[in-house]
Design a protein around this motif. Structure first.
Motif, short mmCIF file in Angstrom:
data_model
loop_
_atom_site.label_atom_id
_atom_site.label_comp_id
_atom_site.label_asym_id
_atom_site.label_seq_id
_atom_site.Cartn_x
_atom_site.Cartn_y
_atom_site.Cartn_z
N LYS A 620 47.60 64.32 44.42
CA LYS A 620 48.41 65.27 43.66
C LYS A 620 47.54 66.21 42.84
O LYS A 620 47.82 67.40 42.73
CB LYS A 620 49.39 64.50 42.76
N PHE A 621 46.47 65.68 42.28
CA PHE A 621 45.57 66.53 41.50
C PHE A 621 44.92 67.59 42.40
O PHE A 621 44.84 68.77 42.02
CB PHE A 621 44.49 65.68 40.82
N THR A 624 47.58 70.28 43.43
CA THR A 624 47.95 71.11 42.28
C THR A 624 46.86 72.13 41.98
O THR A 624 47.13 73.32 41.79
CB THR A 624 48.23 70.24 41.05
N GLN A 625 45.60 71.67 41.95
CA GLN A 625 44.50 72.59 41.67
C GLN A 625 44.30 73.59 42.79
O GLN A 625 44.04 74.78 42.56
CB GLN A 625 43.21 71.78 41.44
N ARG A 628 47.13 76.17 42.46
CA ARG A 628 46.96 77.06 41.31
C ARG A 628 45.87 78.10 41.54
O ARG A 628 45.93 79.21 41.00
CB ARG A 628 46.60 76.23 40.07
N TYR A 659 52.38 79.40 44.82
CA TYR A 659 52.92 78.09 45.21
C TYR A 659 53.77 77.48 44.09
O TYR A 659 53.53 77.74 42.90
CB TYR A 659 51.77 77.11 45.47
N SER A 661 53.32 74.82 42.34
CA SER A 661 52.07 74.04 42.32
C SER A 661 52.27 72.57 41.94
O SER A 661 51.34 71.78 42.11
CB SER A 661 51.06 74.68 41.36
N HIS A 662 53.47 72.20 41.45
CA HIS A 662 53.69 70.78 41.16
C HIS A 662 54.38 70.07 42.31
O HIS A 662 54.64 68.87 42.22
CB HIS A 662 54.50 70.62 39.86
N TYR A 667 55.77 65.37 45.75
CA TYR A 667 55.20 64.38 44.85
C TYR A 667 56.19 63.24 44.58
O TYR A 667 55.79 62.08 44.40
CB TYR A 667 54.78 65.03 43.54
#
Length: 685
Positions: A620-621, A624-625, A628, A659, A661-662, A667
């Motif tokens: 997930k990290f 997300t990055q 972003r 996006y 992004s979360h 998730y």
């Protein structure tokens, strides 16, 4: 029993360089004839260059291709030899990627490509239409400039083969070798003995083995002679076409050209016996299949490729006559060698074709800019060796300029490493402190806003102060690149080289329009892991002991103050290791995984060392990055393509850059899977 010298060529063609491309084609034909060859095969779209992209949609590109073909047809070089050349052809108002087979001022056949490459770096369907009428042909009416040379009004256009007095020749184009139902199978069952393949295949680390195995397999079961010609060099874009022209007979490679070379023309030849093909095919099961094979239209021609008599053969061309008594081993470069050679040849093409004075690299003292500099040094070595004179460091000093741009946050170690590397490779090096420039910008901001950002303040302040340094380095890099030749009494400017690796680009771990923004980037498609292996290789192979200090250094941007308790670290800032980034990149791009499927695959791979919850957190990290920072990938410096998971937004990795992004749906599904896995692993009471 007759012998046939066959050959394939690698040409360093340049998109839209019709005059230069013509010269190289004629040179390859002349070399072929000097070796006694009767058949010459060139790379895909060799007349206009493979990388014309949207220029293929212009009528001018087709017109100039016909003009060049007219000169080839009428040349003395092209007489007495069958030549297979490539160019776009408009047939009934449809543009096709074609091979044109010529002999003694006559066009024998125009063979359009049937299966087009349309993924990764390739968009052939944007320009061309596939020929879908398999084993069918039509009349093609020639333009008047060709009629004046050949006296022909129309020629055969379509999926047909050439029947000479002694053998049969069929054409296969690049992607058609990689398709499940390759044309060579049906052609071979219908009696075709010689297959030509004209290719525009680019370099990617560890890719050559696949190509070689497919070429061998093409004639292992079927029998036959396979002639593979490929473009070699950079024809004007991110790709480097890695040559390696080959000849295979009955599943065995008998000749191979260089994969990386500074030569504009390279001809690979071998002498083979057609009877070997016929003996290989004398199998009952093959004969049963061949007896029922569908027929190809044959363009019959009144000449033979073989003399019907034994003749003197060059020793280096005799592989095919030795029936395995002299085994030929295919040359594969190690990945670190590929990095040393591929980007270096690419840089040389850019340098000599751009008309600039050389290259400029901001040396940070870290391994990425070090790798960029060593690749330029590798280019200098290749050029000096090719010229067989001169000093590698003297040449490097003329064309290569480096600069260390220090601030109060820079360490003495990185400054020392940068200076040591510049001295070892012989670059013209400048060492400066840019604190006054950074302070001026910071002072301007304070004057306008009455606020002074501090590293010890908020996260926004800290990030802004880091980005000021990074972006000012880009401004200074371009100033020095434009003016350093003038300082040295020379004219012209320098191309600025970037040094962001593929993993940092994937994570978005770079400042937009900072020193990662440059003219071109030789390492932008190479992973940090492979760059370390390359530096270790170059330390010994290039006799550069200074490189050992780069390998042992902790990767750092040096944009924050160094204290006794804190030294900025790239991997700590990124929140993941470079090795993890490589895994994420391959799963995302190569294996086409979204967040959920990436998580499920990593549970199987990492489950013995990490809990499902830990793996879920990492996945997930990363996503997300990556999401972003996708906007940064739309502005990446044009980079040498070397890795299959490159996030290059130009053509290779086409995805949105805005996006959610979360990823709430994805998730949530991962979290549900984690809960089930944990529940199943909990001990039952």
């Amino acid at each position: 029993m007759g012998h046939l010298i066959t050959l394939a060529t690698s040409l360093n063609q340049w998109a839209l360089d019709f005059e230069g491309n013509l010269e190289r084609i004629l040179a390859s034909i002349a070399i072929a004839k000097e070796r006694g060859a009767t058949l010459r095969v060139g790379p895909e779209l060799e007349i206009p260059g493979y990388g014309c992209l949207d220029h293929f949609l212009e009528g001018d590109t087709v017109l100039h291709s016909w003009e060049v073909l007219a000169k080839i047809l009428d040349s003395e070089e092209a007489q007495g030899i069958v030549c297979d050349v490539g160019m776009p052809v408009v047939h009934k108002n449809v543009i096709y990627n074609c091979r044109i087979i010529i002999h003694n001022r006559q066009i024998l056949l125009i063979r359009p490509k049937m299966w087009l490459a349309n993924d990764g770096n390739y968009r052939e369907l944007r320009y061309f239409t596939p020929w879908t009428k398999h084993r069918q042909w039509e009349d093609h009416y020639l333009p008047r400039i060709i009629q004046q040379v050949t006296g022909q009004i129309k020629v055969t256009f379509g999926d047909a083969v050439i029947s000479t007095q002694d053998t049969c020749i069929g054409v296969e184009l690049c992607e058609e070798l990689f398709t499940p139902a390759s044309p060579h199978i049906l052609m071979g069952l219908d009696g075709v003995e010689i297959f030509t393949n004209s290719s525009g295949s680019h370099h990617e680390l560890r890719k050559l083995y696949t190509r070689v195995e497919l070429i061998k397999e093409a004639t292992l079961k079927l029998g036959g002679i396979y002639l593979y010609a490929n473009q070699q060099g950079c024809d004007g874009d991110r790709l480097y076409y890695d040559g390696c022209a080959m000849i295979a007979v009955n599943g065995r490679i008998v000749a191979q050209g260089s994969q990386f070379s500074l030569n504009d023309v390279e001809v690979v030849s071998a002498t083979v016996d057609i009877e070997d093909v016929r003996a290989h095919r004398a199998k009952s099961s093959r004969s049963m299949q061949a007896a029922s094979a569908e027929r190809y239209h044959r363009v019959e021609v009144p000449f033979a490729l073989t003399s019907g008599e034994f003749s003197v053969v060059r020793e280096e061309d005799m592989f095919g006559l030795l029936s395995g008594s002299r085994p030929f081993e295919v040359r594969y470069h190690k990945p670190e060698e590929e990095i040393a050679l591929g980007p270096a040849c690419w840089l040389w093409d850019y340098l000599r074709r751009s008309g600039t004075q050389g290259y400029f690299v901001p040396l940070s003292g870290g391994i990425d800019s070090c790798a960029t500099a060593v690749i330029v040094y590798s280019m200098s070595r290749l050029v000096a060796e090719a010229a067989r004179r001169g000093d590698k460091q003297e040449f490097t000093g003329r064309i290569f300029h480096t600069c260390y741009m220090g601030t109060e946050n820079s360490s003495a170690d990185t400054r020392k490493r940068a200076k040591g590397l510049a001295g070892a490779i012989g670059s013209y090096h400048v060492d400066l402190n840019m604190d006054s420039v950074v302070t001026a910008v910071r002072t301007l901001f304070t004057f306008v806003t009455n606020k002074t950002p501090q590293f010890t303040g908020s996260g926004a302040e800290n990030l802004a102060l880091q980005n000021i340094q990074a972006r000012l380095r880009m401004v200074l890099a371009y100033m020095f690149a434009q003016l350093l030749p003038w300082v040295r009494g020379k004219e012209g400017g320098l191309l600025v080289l970037g040094s962001a690796n593929v993993d940092e680009s994937l994570r978005g771990y770079l400042t937009k329009y900072d020193c990662s923004s440059a003219d071109i980037n030789p390492i932008g498609g190479i992973s940090k892991t492979d760059l370390k292996k390359f530096i270790a290789y170059a330390e010994d192979s290039f006799e550069l002991p200074i490189l050992g200090s780069f390998l042992n250094a902790v990767p750092t941007a040096e944009l924050q103050p160094i204290t006794k308790d804190y030294v900025q670290s790239d991997e700590a800032d990124m929140g993941m290791t470079y090795d993890e980034l490589s895994v994420f990149g391959r799963l995302r791009k190569v294996e086409k995984s979204g967040p959920y499927s990436m998580f499920t695959k990593l549970v199987r791979e990492w489950g013995s060392i990490l809990s499902p919850e830990q793996i879920a957190g990492k996945v997930k990290f990363f996503f997300t990055q990556h999401a972003r920072n996708r906007h940064k990938m739309t502005t990446l410096t044009p980079a040498y393509h070397a890795e299959s998971y490159s996030p290059d937004d130009n053509r290779f990795d086409l995805r949105p850059f805005l996006y959610p992004s979360h990823f709430p749906w994805q998730y949530k599904k991962i979290d549900e899977k984690v809960a089930r896995l944990q529940a199943s692993a909990s001990p039952k009471v």
